[in-house]
Design a protein around this motif. Structure first.
Motif, short mmCIF file in Angstrom:
data_model
loop_
_atom_site.label_atom_id
_atom_site.label_comp_id
_atom_site.label_asym_id
_atom_site.label_seq_id
_atom_site.Cartn_x
_atom_site.Cartn_y
_atom_site.Cartn_z
N GLN A 375 0.96 -1.10 0.03
CA GLN A 375 0.11 -0.07 -0.08
C GLN A 375 1.00 1.34 -0.03
O GLN A 375 1.86 1.31 0.82
N PRO A 376 0.48 2.14 -0.99
CA PRO A 376 1.20 3.41 -0.76
C PRO A 376 1.28 4.13 0.55
O PRO A 376 0.14 4.30 1.25
N VAL A 377 2.44 4.46 1.02
CA VAL A 377 2.57 5.22 2.23
C VAL A 377 1.85 6.53 2.17
O VAL A 377 0.82 7.06 3.25
N TRP A 378 1.99 7.43 1.01
CA TRP A 378 1.11 8.69 0.67
C TRP A 378 0.37 8.29 -0.55
O TRP A 378 1.03 7.41 -1.40
N PRO A 379 -0.72 9.01 -0.87
CA PRO A 379 -1.42 8.67 -1.71
C PRO A 379 -0.67 8.72 -3.34
O PRO A 379 0.03 9.66 -3.62
N ILE A 380 -0.96 7.89 -4.00
CA ILE A 380 -0.45 7.89 -5.66
C ILE A 380 -1.55 7.96 -6.47
O ILE A 380 -2.32 6.92 -6.39
N LYS A 381 -1.85 8.90 -7.01
CA LYS A 381 -3.03 9.28 -7.71
C LYS A 381 -3.04 8.90 -9.28
O LYS A 381 -2.00 9.47 -9.71
N GLU A 382 -4.06 8.27 -9.66
CA GLU A 382 -4.04 8.09 -11.07
C GLU A 382 -4.49 9.24 -11.93
O GLU A 382 -5.77 9.91 -11.47
N THR A 383 -3.56 9.90 -12.48
CA THR A 383 -3.76 11.10 -13.21
C THR A 383 -3.65 11.14 -14.72
O THR A 383 -2.82 10.59 -15.29
N LYS A 384 -4.52 11.89 -15.20
CA LYS A 384 -4.89 12.00 -16.79
C LYS A 384 -3.51 12.64 -17.39
O LYS A 384 -3.01 13.48 -16.96
#
Length: 689
Positions: A375-384
């Motif tokens: 699990q990512p420790v900090w958010p990893i956002k799927e970005t366009k």
């Protein structure tokens, strides 16, 4: 295959006797016992720290270092080597390393550099055809408290186990000490001499398990998309028997196969692990930083996200079964393959202890995951991201972008990155780049035309490359070199008949498309005006320079201290003296000079000790107070302040390491490049007379 037997038996130093008393199979951790401190794996430990607690060499005396001994590798092959990248091991006062064009293994007296024994293999055509030649990155050590073994992979992709004391092959391992890695591979390579696979990284050895990755020909124009698949395998350290195989390109029915649309997993290759493998022995997990599939810049033959390409994968150490994965890039078409060893760190996040794995990257992202769960420790956002228009290509609509830590290196090339020492230089930069496409990191490649030659980027060359990072296990801070001026232009063209079965390969409009073999993963921009495009012959398109200066503004190379406890950059410094062609440029002199720019290269690895971060330079410079050469520099690891530097007669080309023998601390730096062939330099403080 012809084997050169050891020339002598290694004699251990008397002060090291009895120092090796591990409680379990594997390797001994760095420690000081009877005046001896070891460095027993490529990265100092299986967690990838490149850390030693030694402090005899410290901020107060680093500047006093002298060359204690040096070992030239010219004799280890048929000709001198100019790309020495191996990091030695130090075990109980003996140095073990690979070197030379034959990738020989040598044992050296750690106090004097005297050659104790040598082992090498003549592999003939198999070596000549290998995609990964020369001395490689290093080797591995194993002991059960009685037997002591040195393990390495030859140029021709054979795994060899040697007696650490004598250099003789272990008769109980494989066939007379050798396992042919081109066999028992879950795929048919055809002719074993020419079947494309090799490796230059050191094996990862944990307990009874040896883990071996795979690497392929460097460059941008493979002959076929259906190349060898870069499976990862484990072998028994005593017998050489294969224990498990992890299919980095899934077979039909396996997890991830459906991410290769149109059954394209059956007819595509690469996706190897050519960097170092890290291991958490407590969790029983090995961490695989998997590279991209064939080919680097066109993926039309493999529609879909393509697991496990460009993924970090945790596998069970005993079985090879996938425990978790995270794909860092979906459907990779930028040559941003995972190049760095995973860093297994114990940190404190939001007041809670966390076992994490951090991964530096060419993108300048530092990805951080819980190493037990993924699990990512900090958010990893799927970005366009932008969609391209290359015929036949498949595009992922999004890419994962970490929210923390912030980007620590150049992340694409945009107008804001262009040289601006003077308004006139900025104007020239804009005029030059009007013939190219600029954009952020995931700007898609284009078909090269006379109007737009390609995309200017720092994809293959930028950020952090194969030397990877290091970290302090006490503070949870990682130290990572990154290249900021390693840029190039990439355009695509159809290949001529017979060159490749890939519809579009790297090329420049109006020029012949040729087979390209690069000098290394991410060739650094070591000249004042890097070529406009790979294979361009330096003709046609303008070079990526303005008045002889790099197209992009400084810093050209940096070392960043990344605090993995809170996801921040603690400090960042330009690493390396400003290149002579920049410092002595008339415009720069008229400006009264500029702050140190650092140097652009892909070969800088860092070493961390009790007080210091240590790294050498990869370019020659000359200043008023010293002759032309390079410097080995030390920084205060808390502040980034430079606290000392010593002269090197050649440039750093591999990663430094440190050890102690007879109560004396040494630092070894692999050096080579230009007209200087491979040499190991061992530094120490002056002896008291």
């Amino acid at each position: 295959m012809k084997i050169i037997l050891p020339i002598a038996a290694a004699l251990l130093l008397t002060t090291a006797a009895g120092a090796q008393t591990p409680g379990k199979e594997g390797v001994a951790a760095a420690r000081t016992t009877n005046g001896v401190a070891n460095w027993t794996t490529y990265n100092a430990d299986l967690k990838g720290s490149r850390y030693s607690p030694l402090d005899q060499i410290n901020p107060g005396n680093f500047k006093d270092l002298e060359i204690a001994w040096r070992f030239k590798t010219d004799i280890l092959g048929s000709r001198p080597e100019y790309k020495l990248e191996s990091t030695p091991l130090a075990v109980d006062g003996v140095i073990y390393t690979t070197g030379g064009t034959r990738r020989a293994v040598v044992a050296l007296n750690g106090a004097t550099g005297e050659l104790l024994w040598q082992y090498a293999v003549h592999e003939g055509k198999r070596s000549a055809e290998s995609p990964r030649a020369l001395s490689g990155r290093g080797l591995s050590y194993w002991t059960d408290g009685t037997r002591r073994r040195i393990l390495y992979v030859t140029i021709g992709y054979r795994l060899v186990s040697l007696d650490a004391d004598t250099g003789r092959p272990d008769p109980e391992f494989g066939t007379n000490g050798v396992v042919d890695l081109k066999t028992d591979y879950d795929q048919d390579l055809g002719d074993l001499d020419t079947g494309e696979v090799g490796v230059h990284s050191a094996p990862a050895v944990s307990g009874n398990t040896i883990i071996i990755g795979a690497a392929f020909r460097e460059g941008f124009t493979p002959k076929t998309h259906n190349n060898t698949k870069g499976y990862v395998r484990a072998f028994d350290v005593r017998t050489g028997k294969r224990m498990w195989t992890f299919h980095t390109v899934p077979k039909k029915g396996e997890f991830g196969y459906e991410t290769w649309l149109n059954n394209s997993a059956d007819v595509n290759g690469n996706t190897g692990v050519w960097t170092q493998v890290s291991v958490d022995e407590d969790l029983g997990l090995a961490y695989l930083a998997v590279e991209s599939p064939t080919s680097d810049f066109f993926g039309g033959k493999r529609p879909g996200p393509n697991l496990f390409g460009n993924s970090l994968v945790a596998v069970d150490l005993k079985t090879g079964e996938r425990r978790w994965h995270f794909q860092l890039i979906h459907h990779e078409i930028w040559d941003l393959d995972n190049s760095s060893a995973p860093l297994l760190m114990d940190v404190t996040v939001d007041g809670k202890p966390r076992k994490v794995v951090g991964l530096p990257s060419k993108q300048g992202f530092f990805y951080v995951f819980d190493r037990a769960t993924g699990q990512p420790v900090w958010p990893i956002k799927e970005t366009k991201v932008a969609k391209g228009n290359v015929p036949g290509e498949w595009y992922s609509p999004t890419q994962p972008i970490p929210s923390k830590p912030p980007v620590y290196a150049r992340n694409g090339v945009e107008e804001k990155d262009l040289i601006d020492f003077t308004p006139d230089m900025k104007k020239k930069a804009l005029e030059l780049t009007s013939k190219y496409v600029l954009g952020p990191v995931y700007t898609p490649p284009i078909v090269s035309t006379p109007e737009k030659f390609g995309v200017i980027n720092n994809w293959a060359q930028g950020g952090t490359n194969w030397p990877g990072g290091s970290f302090d296990p006490e503070s949870g801070i990682a130290y990572v070199y990154a290249c900021g001026a390693c840029i190039s232009s990439t355009g695509l063209l159809p290949p001529p008949a017979g060159l490749s079965d890939i519809p579009l390969v790297v090329g420049v409009a109006g020029q012949p498309v040729v087979m390209i073999k690069g000098p290394g993963e991410g060739a650094g921009a070591d000249s004042p005006a890097p070529a406009a495009a790979p294979g361009s012959g330096n003709a046609g398109p303008p070079r990526l320079a303005v008045d002889g200066l790099p197209l992009v503004k400084p810093p050209y190379g940096t070392i960043s201290a990344i605090d993995v406890n809170n996801g921040t950059i603690k400090w960042q410094v330009a690493h390396g003296e400003t290149p002579d062609f920049v410092r002595n440029h008339p415009v720069i002199k008229a400006m009264g000079g500029i702050p140190r720019t650092g140097q652009s290269t892909y070969q800088i690895g860092t070493l961390v000790t009790k007080n210091l971060v240590i790294a050498g330079e990869n370019q020659f410079t000359r200043t008023e107070d010293r002759p032309r050469g390079a410097m080995l520099r030390a920084y205060d690891k808390q502040t980034g302040k430079e606290v000392g530097a010593v002269f090197m007669p050649s440039t750093q080309s591999g990663s430094p390491m440190t050890y102690m023998v007879n109560g004396k601390q040494y630092i070894i730096v692999p050096t080579s490049g230009g007209n200087a062939s491979g040499e190991f330099l061992a530094y120490a403080l002056p002896s008291k007379r």
